[in-house]
Design a protein around this motif. Sequence first.
Motif, short mmCIF file in Angstrom:
data_model
loop_
_atom_site.label_atom_id
_atom_site.label_comp_id
_atom_site.label_asym_id
_atom_site.label_seq_id
_atom_site.Cartn_x
_atom_site.Cartn_y
_atom_site.Cartn_z
N TRP A 307 0.59 -1.61 -0.27
CA TRP A 307 -0.55 0.01 -0.16
C TRP A 307 0.97 1.39 -0.28
O TRP A 307 0.72 2.01 -0.53
CB TRP A 307 -0.52 -0.12 1.31
N THR A 312 -1.38 -1.44 -4.17
CA THR A 312 -2.41 -2.15 -3.73
C THR A 312 -4.04 -0.26 -2.49
O THR A 312 -3.03 1.25 -2.23
CB THR A 312 -2.68 -2.98 -2.77
N GLU A 313 -4.63 0.06 -2.71
CA GLU A 313 -5.47 0.58 -2.20
C GLU A 313 -6.57 0.68 -1.60
O GLU A 313 -6.25 2.05 -0.93
CB GLU A 313 -6.70 0.76 -3.36
N HIS A 314 -5.64 -0.06 -0.58
CA HIS A 314 -5.80 0.08 0.98
C HIS A 314 -5.26 -0.46 1.48
O HIS A 314 -4.63 -2.20 0.82
CB HIS A 314 -7.12 -0.99 1.06
#
Length: 316
Positions: A307, A312-314
């Motif tokens: 992240w 990644t987004e989260h």
Amino acid sequence: MAPTMSYIQIEGIHLPVPQLILGSMMLNIENYDYSFGLLDAYYANGGNAIDLAKVYGPKPTRAVGEWMKVRGNRDRMILIGKGAHHDANGPRMKLEHMEEDLNLQLGWLDSDYFDIFMLHRDDPNTSVGYILESLEALLEAGLCRAIGVSNWSTARIQEANDYSAAHGLRGFVCNSPNLSLARAKEPRWLGCVSVDDAYANWHEQTQLPLLSWTSQAIGFFTGRYSPDLRDESDIVRVYYSEENWERYRRAATLADERGVNANHIALAYVLRQPFPTCALIGPNNLDELSSSMEALTVSLSPKEMLWLDLKTEHPN
């Protein structure tokens, strides 16, 4: 409780290598009390490795040499010397250049050997066979105990270590490129190499220890910079990008959750890679040294690492 140093192992080095290696450019034999104060504090915190180089000049190396002489601790220290850096006339990758740079630094240091001798730059026009045979002569002479490289491509390191294995020579035991959470847009200095995804994947596959210079991205994560503040041309040129500002925002968010600061998160990112890493640090005072030590307490999960690096987004 004060943070405690953590260590990795490097082949050919009989002592554990601290994950925080002290840079030397701020040290100066002419500023005796200041230099000794930093060295004493680093040593007291479990630090026993110092990064030196011919191109840094004699004053830092002489400061370290005098400190070790007074403290009587040469056998408890890991000293890294670097040489064969190009000059105004071009590459310097001959045996006589390596030997000259090594002996010059040992004279400044008043020591018989370096624990690790690194080639500071590469010359792709010089065969790895010639380079490894030359370095083997320095190892056999006892001038150094292990060898490494700085600012080489992984393809050249692999070629060199394959040659070493095939010819019964000692290969490179570590590599020192730039690795930081903030990705360099372009080299900070001519011939510098920064880690990208492919480079990191090679280190994960080989597990070759990586000693990162400028691991904290010239202070990019300290909070003293912003997109509209463009006074320092080097950091603007190398690190100002929307992707890096997003990395900064994510580091700051995670730092707030952990009760630390974004710079701690950025340094922890370097130290928590899936291969052995150390960070070269250059604290200008005891507070900065203490702050770097604090990063050793920060754990990051694999998902948080992805992240932070915008994969990644989260974070979970």
